[in-house]
Scaffold this motif. Structure first.
Motif, mmCIF file in Angstrom:
data_model
loop_
_atom_site.group_PDB
_atom_site.id
_atom_site.type_symbol
_atom_site.label_atom_id
_atom_site.label_comp_id
_atom_site.label_asym_id
_atom_site.label_seq_id
_atom_site.Cartn_x
_atom_site.Cartn_y
_atom_site.Cartn_z
ATOM 1 N N MET A 100 44.479 -16.884 -34.818
ATOM 2 C CA MET A 100 45.457 -16.825 -33.748
ATOM 3 C C MET A 100 45.630 -15.376 -33.314
ATOM 4 S SD MET A 100 47.435 -18.316 -31.626
ATOM 5 C CE MET A 100 47.015 -19.952 -32.128
ATOM 6 N N LEU A 101 46.093 -15.193 -32.132
ATOM 7 C CA LEU A 101 46.290 -13.871 -31.546
ATOM 8 C C LEU A 101 47.451 -13.166 -32.232
ATOM 9 C CD1 LEU A 101 45.190 -12.174 -29.175
ATOM 10 C CD2 LEU A 101 46.936 -13.207 -27.748
ATOM 11 N N LEU A 102 47.182 -12.009 -32.812
ATOM 12 C CA LEU A 102 48.249 -11.227 -33.417
ATOM 13 C C LEU A 102 48.951 -10.433 -32.328
ATOM 14 C CD1 LEU A 102 46.489 -9.840 -36.607
ATOM 15 C CD2 LEU A 102 48.017 -11.788 -36.436
ATOM 16 N N THR A 103 50.203 -10.157 -32.539
ATOM 17 C CA THR A 103 50.955 -9.424 -31.527
ATOM 18 C C THR A 103 51.325 -8.047 -32.051
ATOM 19 O OG1 THR A 103 53.048 -10.326 -32.297
ATOM 20 C CG2 THR A 103 51.921 -11.511 -30.534
ATOM 21 N N PRO A 104 51.588 -7.124 -31.161
ATOM 22 C CA PRO A 104 51.442 -7.292 -29.724
ATOM 23 C C PRO A 104 49.972 -7.210 -29.305
ATOM 24 C CG PRO A 104 52.152 -5.063 -30.198
ATOM 25 C CD PRO A 104 52.095 -5.791 -31.514
ATOM 26 N N ALA A 105 49.694 -7.818 -28.186
ATOM 27 C CA ALA A 105 48.353 -7.759 -27.609
ATOM 28 C C ALA A 105 48.484 -7.476 -26.120
ATOM 29 C CB ALA A 105 47.617 -9.082 -27.820
ATOM 30 N N LEU A 106 47.693 -6.539 -25.628
ATOM 31 C CA LEU A 106 47.706 -6.184 -24.217
ATOM 32 C C LEU A 106 46.293 -6.389 -23.668
ATOM 33 C CD1 LEU A 106 49.346 -4.988 -21.838
ATOM 34 C CD2 LEU A 106 48.499 -2.739 -22.554
ATOM 35 N N ILE A 107 46.199 -7.212 -22.640
ATOM 36 C CA ILE A 107 44.916 -7.556 -22.033
ATOM 37 C C ILE A 107 44.924 -7.088 -20.587
ATOM 38 C CG2 ILE A 107 43.314 -9.457 -21.558
ATOM 39 C CD1 ILE A 107 44.230 -9.189 -24.579
ATOM 40 N N ALA A 108 43.869 -6.395 -20.169
ATOM 41 C CA ALA A 108 43.700 -6.026 -18.759
ATOM 42 C C ALA A 108 42.911 -7.147 -18.106
ATOM 43 C CB ALA A 108 42.956 -4.699 -18.632
ATOM 44 N N GLY A 109 43.338 -7.547 -16.929
ATOM 45 C CA GLY A 109 42.660 -8.662 -16.277
ATOM 46 C C GLY A 109 42.822 -8.636 -14.782
ATOM 47 N N GLY A 110 42.533 -9.765 -14.193
ATOM 48 C CA GLY A 110 42.629 -9.897 -12.741
ATOM 49 C C GLY A 110 41.342 -9.485 -12.054
ATOM 50 N N SER A 111 41.419 -9.383 -10.750
ATOM 51 C CA SER A 111 40.217 -9.139 -9.948
ATOM 52 C C SER A 111 39.575 -7.787 -10.225
ATOM 53 C CB SER A 111 40.546 -9.266 -8.456
ATOM 54 O OG SER A 111 41.542 -8.335 -8.089
ATOM 55 N N THR A 112 40.371 -6.782 -10.540
ATOM 56 C CA THR A 112 39.812 -5.449 -10.801
ATOM 57 C C THR A 112 38.915 -5.464 -12.031
ATOM 58 O OG1 THR A 112 41.742 -4.414 -9.799
ATOM 59 C CG2 THR A 112 40.409 -3.031 -11.231
ATOM 60 N N VAL A 113 39.356 -6.107 -13.089
ATOM 61 C CA VAL A 113 38.578 -6.176 -14.329
ATOM 62 C C VAL A 113 37.389 -7.116 -14.163
ATOM 63 C CG1 VAL A 113 38.668 -6.900 -16.749
ATOM 64 C CG2 VAL A 113 40.513 -5.531 -15.790
ATOM 65 N N SER A 114 37.570 -8.186 -13.398
ATOM 66 C CA SER A 114 36.511 -9.180 -13.203
ATOM 67 C C SER A 114 35.412 -8.717 -12.261
ATOM 68 C CB SER A 114 37.109 -10.478 -12.654
ATOM 69 O OG SER A 114 38.088 -10.972 -13.530
ATOM 70 N N GLY A 115 35.646 -7.609 -11.565
ATOM 71 C CA GLY A 115 34.648 -7.112 -10.632
ATOM 72 C C GLY A 115 34.743 -7.748 -9.254
ATOM 73 N N TRP A 116 35.849 -8.406 -8.974
ATOM 74 C CA TRP A 116 36.035 -9.062 -7.674
ATOM 75 C C TRP A 116 37.120 -8.381 -6.862
ATOM 76 C CZ3 TRP A 116 36.953 -13.920 -10.994
ATOM 77 C CH2 TRP A 116 35.739 -14.360 -11.526
ATOM 78 N N SER A 117 37.333 -7.109 -7.099
ATOM 79 C CA SER A 117 38.456 -6.429 -6.461
ATOM 80 C C SER A 117 38.225 -6.218 -4.965
ATOM 81 C CB SER A 117 38.726 -5.085 -7.143
ATOM 82 O OG SER A 117 37.602 -4.248 -7.050
#
Length: 129
Positions: free
Chosen positions: A1-18
């Motif tokens: 399971m995901l231990l906390t805290p966890a910070l994830i960068a995401g969205g279109s900028t990270v996916s290369g669709w910005s």
């Protein structure tokens, strides 16, 4: 399971669709309120930060794993914003936290989540035709 805290960068900028108006999105999973100020300080200024409590994530993952796909046009019993968060979370890149646990979570939840999203898509499609 995901231990906390966890910070994830995401969205279109990270996916290369910005696009020119895209910003960086962060998804924060926290176990206690004390985690919030420290982890949000790691985010770039002007970024969007969406947060979800670990217990809410655990409940959501459990319900996703237990979901039995049906092709009946009925929306599955999931909150849109929770599904949006979990999808964007697993498509993102770990900035802070336990990377091994994050990768395990991604692998563990991918197939059951696809079942849920297929049910959502089917319900949407059946409402159109």
């Amino acid at each position: 399971m995901l231990l906390t805290p966890a910070l994830i960068a995401g969205g279109s900028t990270v996916s290369g669709w910005s696009t020119p108006t895209s910003d960086l999105d962060y998804f924060l999973v926290y176990g206690k309120e004390d985690d919030l100020s420290f982890v949000t300080s790691l985010c770039k200024k002007g970024s969007d930060v969406e947060k979800m409590d670990l217990s809410e994530i655990e409940d959501l993952i459990d319900r996703i794993k237990r979901f039995k796909p049906q092709i009946n046009g009925v929306y599955p019993p999931f909150n849109y914003f929770q599904l949006r968060f979990i999808c964007r979370l697993i498509l993102g890149e770990m900035v802070f936290g336990n990377k091994e646990n994050f990768l395990d979570l991604k692998e563990d939840i991918e197939a059951p989540l696809i079942n849920v999203l297929n049910a959502v898509f089917t319900a949407e499609w059946m409402q159109v035709v």
